[in-house]
Motif scaffolding. Structure first.
Motif, PDB file in Angstrom:
ATOM      1  N   ALA A   1       0.078  -6.322  11.998  1.00  0.00           N
ATOM      2  CA  ALA A   1       0.147  -7.215  10.800  1.00  0.00           C
ATOM      3  C   ALA A   1       1.100  -6.508   9.925  1.00  0.00           C
ATOM      4  CB  ALA A   1      -1.340  -6.900   9.952  1.00  0.00           C
ATOM      5  N   ALA A   2       1.602  -5.362   9.796  1.00  0.00           N
ATOM      6  CA  ALA A   2       2.505  -4.635   8.742  1.00  0.00           C
ATOM      7  C   ALA A   2       3.793  -4.072   9.201  1.00  0.00           C
ATOM      8  CB  ALA A   2       1.570  -4.105   7.573  1.00  0.00           C
ATOM      9  N   GLY A   3       3.394  -3.469  10.815  1.00  0.00           N
ATOM     10  CA  GLY A   3       4.558  -2.902  11.343  1.00  0.00           C
ATOM     11  C   GLY A   3       4.118  -1.416  11.074  1.00  0.00           C
TER      12      GLY A   3
ATOM     13  N   LEU B   1       2.735   5.698  -2.672  1.00  0.00           N
ATOM     14  CA  LEU B   1       2.962   6.904  -3.409  1.00  0.00           C
ATOM     15  C   LEU B   1       4.681   6.610  -4.031  1.00  0.00           C
ATOM     16  CD1 LEU B   1       2.724  10.041  -4.005  1.00  0.00           C
ATOM     17  CD2 LEU B   1       4.479  10.376  -2.283  1.00  0.00           C
ATOM     18  N   THR B   2       4.613   6.684  -5.176  1.00  0.00           N
ATOM     19  CA  THR B   2       5.850   6.289  -5.963  1.00  0.00           C
ATOM     20  C   THR B   2       5.958   7.071  -7.269  1.00  0.00           C
ATOM     21  OG1 THR B   2       7.325   4.365  -6.560  1.00  0.00           O
ATOM     22  CG2 THR B   2       5.048   4.239  -7.009  1.00  0.00           C
ATOM     23  N   SER B   3       6.952   7.153  -8.026  1.00  0.00           N
ATOM     24  CA  SER B   3       6.993   7.612  -9.434  1.00  0.00           C
ATOM     25  C   SER B   3       8.401   7.045 -10.226  1.00  0.00           C
ATOM     26  CB  SER B   3       7.252   9.171  -9.385  1.00  0.00           C
ATOM     27  OG  SER B   3       8.261   9.358  -8.512  1.00  0.00           O
TER      28      SER B   3
ATOM     29  N   PHE C   1      11.799   6.851 -11.377  1.00  0.00           N
ATOM     30  CA  PHE C   1      13.196   7.806 -11.271  1.00  0.00           C
ATOM     31  C   PHE C   1      12.671   8.729 -10.055  1.00  0.00           C
ATOM     32  CE2 PHE C   1      13.529   6.035 -15.622  1.00  0.00           C
ATOM     33  CZ  PHE C   1      14.497   5.522 -15.545  1.00  0.00           C
ATOM     34  N   ARG C   2      12.279   8.251  -9.165  1.00  0.00           N
ATOM     35  CA  ARG C   2      12.120   9.188  -7.850  1.00  0.00           C
ATOM     36  C   ARG C   2      13.314   9.164  -7.279  1.00  0.00           C
ATOM     37  NH1 ARG C   2       8.174   7.339  -2.719  1.00  0.00           N
ATOM     38  NH2 ARG C   2       8.224   9.275  -1.687  1.00  0.00           N
ATOM     39  N   GLU C   3      13.911  10.386  -6.661  1.00  0.00           N
ATOM     40  CA  GLU C   3      15.257  10.448  -6.567  1.00  0.00           C
ATOM     41  C   GLU C   3      16.134   9.935  -7.373  1.00  0.00           C
ATOM     42  OE1 GLU C   3      15.653   9.276  -1.941  1.00  0.00           O
ATOM     43  OE2 GLU C   3      13.226   8.922  -2.373  1.00  0.00           O
TER      44      GLU C   3
ATOM     45  N   ALA D   1      12.532  -3.717  -2.351  1.00  0.00           N
ATOM     46  CA  ALA D   1      11.649  -4.085  -1.204  1.00  0.00           C
ATOM     47  C   ALA D   1      10.298  -3.702  -1.010  1.00  0.00           C
ATOM     48  CB  ALA D   1      12.547  -4.218   0.132  1.00  0.00           C
ATOM     49  N   ALA D   2      10.255  -2.655  -1.501  1.00  0.00           N
ATOM     50  CA  ALA D   2       8.751  -1.880  -1.337  1.00  0.00           C
ATOM     51  C   ALA D   2       8.399  -1.368  -2.911  1.00  0.00           C
ATOM     52  CB  ALA D   2       8.980  -0.728  -0.359  1.00  0.00           C
ATOM     53  N   ALA D   3       8.030  -2.232  -3.666  1.00  0.00           N
ATOM     54  CA  ALA D   3       8.205  -1.890  -5.158  1.00  0.00           C
ATOM     55  C   ALA D   3       6.740  -1.149  -5.603  1.00  0.00           C
ATOM     56  CB  ALA D   3       8.079  -3.198  -5.868  1.00  0.00           C
TER      57      ALA D   3
ATOM     58  N   THR E   1       9.244  -6.929  -4.523  1.00  0.00           N
ATOM     59  CA  THR E   1       8.183  -7.143  -3.490  1.00  0.00           C
ATOM     60  C   THR E   1       7.335  -5.932  -3.097  1.00  0.00           C
ATOM     61  OG1 THR E   1       9.795  -7.142  -1.745  1.00  0.00           O
ATOM     62  CG2 THR E   1       9.663  -9.063  -2.960  1.00  0.00           C
ATOM     63  N   ASP E   2       6.512  -6.529  -2.369  1.00  0.00           N
ATOM     64  CA  ASP E   2       5.629  -5.487  -1.910  1.00  0.00           C
ATOM     65  C   ASP E   2       4.642  -6.289  -0.802  1.00  0.00           C
ATOM     66  OD1 ASP E   2       5.005  -2.165  -2.212  1.00  0.00           O
ATOM     67  OD2 ASP E   2       3.542  -3.302  -1.000  1.00  0.00           O
ATOM     68  N   ILE E   3       4.026  -5.631   0.319  1.00  0.00           N
ATOM     69  CA  ILE E   3       3.140  -6.527   0.976  1.00  0.00           C
ATOM     70  C   ILE E   3       1.607  -6.039   0.364  1.00  0.00           C
ATOM     71  CG2 ILE E   3       2.331  -4.299   2.385  1.00  0.00           C
ATOM     72  CD1 ILE E   3       2.055  -6.101   4.826  1.00  0.00           C
TER      73      ILE E   3
ATOM     74  N   ASN F   1       5.713  -9.551   3.047  1.00  0.00           N
ATOM     75  CA  ASN F   1       5.545  -8.711   4.275  1.00  0.00           C
ATOM     76  C   ASN F   1       7.106  -8.636   4.886  1.00  0.00           C
ATOM     77  OD1 ASN F   1       4.991  -7.545   6.691  1.00  0.00           O
ATOM     78  ND2 ASN F   1       3.427  -8.699   6.882  1.00  0.00           N
ATOM     79  N   LEU F   2       7.482  -7.367   4.745  1.00  0.00           N
ATOM     80  CA  LEU F   2       8.867  -7.424   5.637  1.00  0.00           C
ATOM     81  C   LEU F   2       9.041  -7.621   7.110  1.00  0.00           C
ATOM     82  CD1 LEU F   2      10.103  -4.056   3.975  1.00  0.00           C
ATOM     83  CD2 LEU F   2      11.025  -6.307   3.540  1.00  0.00           C
ATOM     84  N   LEU F   3       7.736  -7.792   7.593  1.00  0.00           N
ATOM     85  CA  LEU F   3       7.497  -8.183   9.016  1.00  0.00           C
ATOM     86  C   LEU F   3       7.488  -9.709   9.183  1.00  0.00           C
ATOM     87  CD1 LEU F   3       6.992  -5.655  10.499  1.00  0.00           C
ATOM     88  CD2 LEU F   3       5.036  -6.436  11.428  1.00  0.00           C
TER      89      LEU F   3
ATOM     90  N   CYS G   1      15.601  -0.154  -0.631  1.00  0.00           N
ATOM     91  CA  CYS G   1      14.563  -0.362   0.345  1.00  0.00           C
ATOM     92  C   CYS G   1      14.262   1.105   0.638  1.00  0.00           C
ATOM     93  CB  CYS G   1      15.220  -0.984   1.779  1.00  0.00           C
ATOM     94  SG  CYS G   1      13.805  -1.166   2.702  1.00  0.00           S
ATOM     95  N   ARG G   2      13.341   1.952  -0.361  1.00  0.00           N
ATOM     96  CA  ARG G   2      13.196   3.111  -0.141  1.00  0.00           C
ATOM     97  C   ARG G   2      11.775   3.533   0.235  1.00  0.00           C
ATOM     98  NH1 ARG G   2      15.171   6.276  -5.138  1.00  0.00           N
ATOM     99  NH2 ARG G   2      13.336   5.229  -6.094  1.00  0.00           N
ATOM    100  N   ASN G   3      11.809   4.535   1.332  1.00  0.00           N
ATOM    101  CA  ASN G   3      10.341   5.125   1.612  1.00  0.00           C
ATOM    102  C   ASN G   3       9.519   4.060   2.216  1.00  0.00           C
ATOM    103  OD1 ASN G   3      11.295   7.688   0.940  1.00  0.00           O
ATOM    104  ND2 ASN G   3      11.034   6.730  -1.232  1.00  0.00           N
ATOM    105  N   VAL G   4       9.913   2.830   3.010  1.00  0.00           N
ATOM    106  CA  VAL G   4       9.138   2.114   3.582  1.00  0.00           C
ATOM    107  C   VAL G   4       9.429   2.084   4.908  1.00  0.00           C
ATOM    108  CG1 VAL G   4      10.302   0.076   2.798  1.00  0.00           C
ATOM    109  CG2 VAL G   4       8.120  -0.196   3.646  1.00  0.00           C
TER     110      VAL G   4
END
Ligand SMILES: C[S@@+](CC[C@H](N)C(=O)[O-])C[C@H]1O[C@@H](n2cnc3c(N)ncnc32)[C@H](O)[C@@H]1O
Length: 275
Positions: A26-28, A80-82, A84-86, A112-114, A143-145, A202-204, A219-222
């Motif tokens: 479903a989501a890869g 998991l996010t925050s 100004f991460r990185e 792409a993975a908000a 966007t996000d799934i 869904n990126l898939l 497109c970070r950490n996905v």
């Protein structure tokens, strides 16, 4: 074999395998063996709210009820996010925006993975700072799934603890402090909201509702949740959506192979589209 008899519901190897297979389809998302317990605790909430008695019953329900897949995915994503991460990426983003700005044409950024929104709002704040305006020439597609995190993202309301490390001047400029019943909360200024379009994606999926000629893709950490062939397939679809010399920003552990010729490393996990 029952993994742990102390648990409220029987949960065996076959249940875990079936769930792993479904979320991959479903989501890869590839779940490693170490995620067994995490899967139990996340899915058990679905069993309780649906009044089901076993994982097998739940898997049957999932097959019969197409609407459940969205909640199944929501339960298994890691969000998991925050803000100004990185943080180095946002310093670079400011340079990218300045470099790519053309009069009369808004800059277009796809996040792409908000997740819960901290990333697109950090992008929006960076744009406002760069152009010294609450209406910078920037459009952000976030966007996000996961439909649940997107709801949080759209609201733009966070516990103050989530913004404790955000620069004090940025807080003053872009966040409104809650009073009375909303004490302890902050709300992102509506002007920032207006820069962002939130959308489930869904990126898939074989089709994405994303217009080409993007200036920057975050497109970070996905990608880390996907296997190598999926990562390559996604890159092969994302890179053509970038404008000439557009930028692709990856997460800290998502370095792209040197052999991948369509992108060239130009900063710390920052890549630029090659002709
Ligand atoms: C760890 S968060 C990363 C958030 C943010 N990009 C950051 O770096 O702080 C990963 C996000 O990817 C999303 N995700 C997982 N699989 C996805 C898919 N197939 N399509 C779109 N988003 C997905 C999850 O819902 C989650 O919100």
């Amino acid at each position: 074999m029952t993994v742990d008899k102390e648990w409220e519901f029987d949960y065996d190897e076959a249940d875990f395998e079936a769930i792993r297979k479904r979320i991959f389809q479903a989501a890869g998302i590839k779940l490693g063996d170490s995620k067994r317990q995490m899967v139990y605790s996340r899915i058990v909430r679905r069993l309780r709210s649906l009044n089901l008695n076993s994982f097998q019953q739940y898997l049957g329900f999932l097959d019969q009820q197409p609407d459940e897949i969205e909640l199944f995915i929501n339960a298994l994503t890691t969000n998991l996010t925050s803000f100004f991460r990185e943080s180095h990426h946002f310093n670079s983003l400011s340079d990218m925006l300045t470099e790519r700005h053309r009069q009369g044409q808004p800059l277009r950024i796809w996040c792409a993975a908000a997740s819960t929104g901290e990333e697109p709002y950090s992008i929006a704040m960076t744009a406002c700072q760069t152009f010294k305006s609450l209406t910078p020439p920037v459009q952000i597609l976030a966007t996000d799934i996961d439909s649940q995190v997107l709801k949080t993202a759209k609201m733009g309301v966070y516990a103050e603890s989530r913004v404790k490390d955000v620069d004090i001047d940025l807080k003053k400029s872009y966040l409104l402090k809650g009073k009375g019943e909303r004490e302890g909360l902050v709300k992102v200024r509506p002007e920032l909201n207006r820069l962002i379009q939130f959308q489930r994606l869904n990126l898939l999926d074989s089709k994405w509702d994303v217009a080409p000629d993007l200036d920057v893709i975050f497109c970070r950490n996905v990608m880390i949740y996907f296997d190598k062939p999926t990562q390559i397939k996604l890159l092969d679809r994302m890179v053509p959506l970038l404008a000439k010399d557009g930028y692709y920003v990856a997460g800290h552990s998502e370095t792209i192979d040197r052999e991948y010729r369509a992108l060239r490393l130009v900063g710390k996990t920052i890549y630029q589209r090659q002709a």
